[in-house]
Motif scaffolding. Structure first.
Motif, PDB file in Angstrom:
ATOM      1  N   ARG A 183      40.047  38.094  40.091  1.00 49.90           N
ATOM      2  CA  ARG A 183      40.217  36.710  40.533  1.00 49.90           C
ATOM      3  C   ARG A 183      41.372  36.009  39.824  1.00 49.90           C
ATOM      4  NH1 ARG A 183      34.271  33.868  41.310  1.00 49.90           N
ATOM      5  NH2 ARG A 183      33.918  34.589  43.442  1.00 49.90           N
ATOM      6  N   MET A 184      41.872  36.593  38.736  1.00 57.88           N
ATOM      7  CA  MET A 184      43.035  36.015  38.064  1.00 57.88           C
ATOM      8  C   MET A 184      44.255  36.048  38.965  1.00 57.88           C
ATOM      9  SD  MET A 184      42.472  37.543  34.220  1.00 57.88           S
ATOM     10  CE  MET A 184      43.932  36.704  33.560  1.00 57.88           C
ATOM     11  N   ASP A 185      44.227  36.933  39.954  1.00 57.95           N
ATOM     12  CA  ASP A 185      45.267  36.977  40.974  1.00 57.95           C
ATOM     13  C   ASP A 185      44.810  36.091  42.126  1.00 57.95           C
ATOM     14  OD1 ASP A 185      47.095  37.531  42.961  1.00 57.95           O
ATOM     15  OD2 ASP A 185      47.062  39.707  42.673  1.00 57.95           O
ATOM     16  N   ALA A 186      45.547  35.034  42.394  1.00 56.29           N
ATOM     17  CA  ALA A 186      45.137  34.063  43.414  1.00 56.29           C
ATOM     18  C   ALA A 186      44.979  34.695  44.792  1.00 56.29           C
ATOM     19  CB  ALA A 186      46.155  32.925  43.482  1.00 56.29           C
ATOM     20  N   GLU A 187      45.614  35.854  45.015  1.00 51.75           N
ATOM     21  CA  GLU A 187      45.538  36.505  46.314  1.00 51.75           C
ATOM     22  C   GLU A 187      44.289  37.375  46.441  1.00 51.75           C
ATOM     23  OE1 GLU A 187      49.144  38.654  46.796  1.00 51.75           O
ATOM     24  OE2 GLU A 187      50.423  36.872  46.758  1.00 51.75           O
ATOM     25  N   ASN A 188      43.468  37.465  45.391  1.00 59.81           N
ATOM     26  CA  ASN A 188      42.301  38.338  45.410  1.00 59.81           C
ATOM     27  C   ASN A 188      41.031  37.513  45.205  1.00 59.81           C
ATOM     28  OD1 ASN A 188      40.306  40.408  44.691  1.00 59.81           O
ATOM     29  ND2 ASN A 188      42.060  41.770  44.488  1.00 59.81           N
ATOM     30  N   SER A 189      40.037  37.733  46.049  1.00 61.27           N
ATOM     31  CA  SER A 189      38.779  36.989  45.949  1.00 61.27           C
ATOM     32  C   SER A 189      37.893  37.511  44.831  1.00 61.27           C
ATOM     33  CB  SER A 189      38.013  37.079  47.274  1.00 61.27           C
ATOM     34  OG  SER A 189      37.582  38.417  47.509  1.00 61.27           O
ATOM     35  N   GLY A 190      38.167  38.736  44.371  1.00 58.12           N
ATOM     36  CA  GLY A 190      37.346  39.336  43.335  1.00 58.12           C
ATOM     37  C   GLY A 190      36.111  40.028  43.859  1.00 58.12           C
TER      38      GLY A 190
END
Length: 258
Positions: A183-190
Motif C-alpha cells: 500500500r506504500m505504492d499509491a497504485e497498489n491496493s495491497g
C-alpha cells in the motif's frame, strides 16, 4: 555495486533478455516533487539504474561494496540461511526502501543476500557521497540512522511477537504486514500480494507444509485466495481477527493450524 555484486547473466537465465544492465546517468539531477523520485532528501545524483526480474539475485552476502541502492519500483527480499539450511527472509524492502546504506557508512561487507521479490527497479548511489554528506550534515546523518534504527527495531519486535504466537497468527500478521508494504505504492491496493508459498514460509520462518495447511484453511474460509506466486486478501477484517489471536472464527471441525 557494479563489478562487486553477483548478477546472473544470460547463461543462468536461458534466452531471457538481460534486464540487469546498468544505465549510467552521469550528472543527471534529482527532480524535486516528481512522484518518480522517491527520496528528494538525497541531494546528490544517482550513478546507475538496474532492473531485475522476480527471483533474480541482486547482491550476495559477504560482498564488500561502496554503493547503496534505493528500491524505485517493486519489492526486494533480504535473507540469510538458518542453521538447518533453510532460508530465513529477514526483511522485505518496499518501494522507497534502501539497501546497503549502513554497510556503506561502516565500510563493511553485506551481511544478507538480496533478491527481487517482484520485478523491480533499483537506483544506485555512490557510497562516498553518503559518507561525506553524513559527516558534513548532522541532521541528514540523524535522519539516515533513525530510519535504519526503526527498521532494526521493527524486526526485533516482530521476532519477539512471533516467538509467542501460533503459526496461524504469524501467517495472518505477515500477510497484513506485506499488504501494508504494498500500500506504500499509491497504485497498489495491497489486496494482492506477489509472494510464493516458499517465500512466505521463509519469511515466518516455518515449514512449507504447515504454511500450506494454514493457507488452505484461509482459502476454505474465504479469507484469502490466490494462484501460484500470488495471494489475494478477500476478507481483511477476518484476517485481522486471526492476527490478534482470536479463535472464534475457527472452523468447528478440523481445526485450523497452530
Amino acid at each position: 555495486m557494479d563489478g562487486a555484486i553477483s548478477i546472473r547473466d544470460d547463461r543462468t537465465r536461458g534466452n531471457a533478455a538481460r534486464i540487469g544492465e546498468a544505465t549510467t546517468f552521469g550528472t543527471l539531477g534529482i527532480v524535486y516533487g516528481d512522484r518518480g523520485d522517491l527520496d528528494h532528501e538525497f541531494p546528490f545524483c544517482r550513478s546507475s539504474v538496474r532492473k531485475f526480474r522476480r527471483g533474480e539475485l541482486i547482491a550476495s552476502a559477504g560482498v564488500l561494496i561502496d554503493m547503496f541502492a534505493r528500491v524505485q519500483r517493486g519489492m526486494v527480499s533480504a535473507s540469510t540461511p538458518l542453521a538447518d539450511g533453510r532460508e530465513f527472509i529477514v526483511e522485505i524492502i518496499p518501494k522507497g526502501g534502501l539497501i546497503g546504506e549502513l554497510e556503506v557508512l561502516r565500510k563493511q561487507s553485506l551481511s544478507l543476500e538480496y533478491r527481487a521479490s517482484s520485478d523491480c527497479e533499483l537506483h544506485y548511489f555512490d557510497g562516498r557521497l553518503l559518507r561525506d554528506l553524513c559527516a558534513n550534515d548532522p541532521q541528514f546523518q540523524v535522519k539516515t540512522l533513525s530510519k535504519a534504527l526503526a527498521r532494526v527495531s521493527e524486526l526485533e519486535l516482530r521476532i519477539i511477537a512471533n516467538a509467542g504466537s501460533s503459526l496461524r497468527q504469524r501467517v495472518a500478521r505477515t500477510l497484513l504486514r506485506l499488504s501494508a508494504l504494498y500500500r506504500m505504492d499509491a497504485e497498489n491496493s495491497g489486496d494482492e500480494l506477489i509472494i510464493s508459498q516458499h517465500d512466505l514460509a521463509a519469511t515466518l520462518p516455518a515449514s512449507r507444509e504447515k504454511v500450506n495447511q494454514c493457507l488452505r484453511r484461509l482459502r476454505e474460509s474465504k479469507v484469502v485466495d490466490g494462484t501460484q506466486g500470488k495471494i489475494r486478501i478477500l476478507n481483511r477484517k477476518a484476517l485481522e481477527t486471526y492476527a490478534e489471536g482470536v479463535t472464534s472464527l475457527e472452523p468447528a471441525a478440523g481445526g485450523f493450524c497452530v
